[in-house]
Design an enzyme around this catalytic site. Structure first.
Site, PDB file in Angstrom:
ATOM      1  CD  GLU A  59      -2.740   9.233  -9.724  1.00 58.43           C
ATOM      2  OE1 GLU A  59      -2.618   9.336  -8.479  1.00 58.43           O
ATOM      3  OE2 GLU A  59      -2.950   8.156 -10.292  1.00 58.43           O
ATOM      4  CG  ASP A  70      -3.025   9.541   0.975  1.00 58.79           C
ATOM      5  OD1 ASP A  70      -2.870   8.833  -0.035  1.00 58.79           O
ATOM      6  OD2 ASP A  70      -3.760  10.538   1.007  1.00 58.79           O
TER       7      ASP A  70
END
Length: 281
Positions: A59, A70
């Protein structure tokens, strides 16, 4: 080196990679690395290193100024990439060069806003032209995904949605029915990052996701958000179709004294994790 598929994406290549891992009685290893980190060229080489080291799929992250899902490691890398001037064209270049060099499936992981601003038709067409296999869209509600899915299907791209432990069973069924390629099971609540223990939460989420009609028809369930070493990879591989590792790869690059050492560290970690997912085969 793989042949360029023109305007058609590589969802079949992704499906084949996951099917091959299943046929070998193991989980697939899926690596995450942001484009443009530490530089555009360095990021391309890092993706290649992960694939060469043993990852089945990669990815490529599209750096975002507000990566709310994140953790600090990936936020740091995104900040470096953005300060370096990374653009969507660089993300697509990363996909193109990594796929061309390895022949393996490469996806893009991105928040929705950059695609919305760039244009759905333009982005899907260019991602397919670059040989991309699809896109992971962690913040796109399935109810608002019709336009994206229409163009993704047109260009042969997978649409990977994210499910979380908080998702109710009916919600899991709705999300998996709309997705393709695989479903991304976030093993822990909150932001991403390495953890000392993956925990039982991931196994329960996989069990519930696998009980949806789409998963029973064969949609793989891959687990991310927390795996950082071969032992954790082996643990997750015992109950999931794929093991997704991101922060651990990024941290290897951040901690390296130079790019050469960083690439070697990424390749080494990919090899260790690849052995981990195979240890339960």
């Amino acid at each position: 080196m793989s042949e360029n598929t023109g305007s058609s994406g590589n969802i079949e290549l992704l499906n084949a990679a996951l099917a091959t891992a299943k046929a070998e009685n193991r989980a697939a290893l899926i690596a995450y690395l942001p484009a443009g980190f530490p530089t555009v060229e360095g990021g391309i080489e890092a993706v290649k290193a992960a694939l060469d080291g043993g990852a089945d799929v990669v990815e490529v992250g599209l750096p975002h100024s507000d990566p709310v899902l994140d953790g600090p490691v990936i936020q740091t890398a995104d900040d470096i990439a953005l300060r370096g001037g990374v653009r969507i064209a660089d993300v697509l270049r990363t996909v193109r060069e990594a796929h061309a060099a390895t022949g393996k499936p490469v996806l893009v992981m991105t928040y929705w806003n950059p695609i919305d601003r760039y244009g759905v038709e333009r982005f899907t067409a260019e991602l397919a032209e670059a040989g991309g296999a699809g896109c992971i869209l962690p913040d796109l509600p399935v109810e608002e995904s019709g336009l994206w899915r229409e163009h993704a299907e047109k260009h042969g791209l997978a649409t990977v949605f994210v499910v979380a432990p908080s998702s109710r069973d009916a919600r899991l069924a709705k999300i998996t029915e709309a997705g393709s390629g695989f479903v991304y099971a976030a093993s822990l609540m909150g932001v991403t990052g390495t953890r000392e223990s993956v925990g039982a939460q991931a196994q329960d989420l996989v069990r519930r996701t696998r009980d949806t009609p789409a998963a029973r028809r064969g949609l793989p369930v891959c687990v991310g958000l927390g795996v950082s070493n071969p032992e954790q990879a082996a643990e997750v591989a015992s109950f999931a179709d794929g093991v997704i590792v991101g922060s651990a790869f990024v941290k290897r690059l951040l901690d390296a004294p130079d790019q050469t050492a960083g690439l070697a560290a990424v390749r080494e970690l990919a090899g260790e994790l690849a052995r981990g997912v195979r240890s339960r085969a």
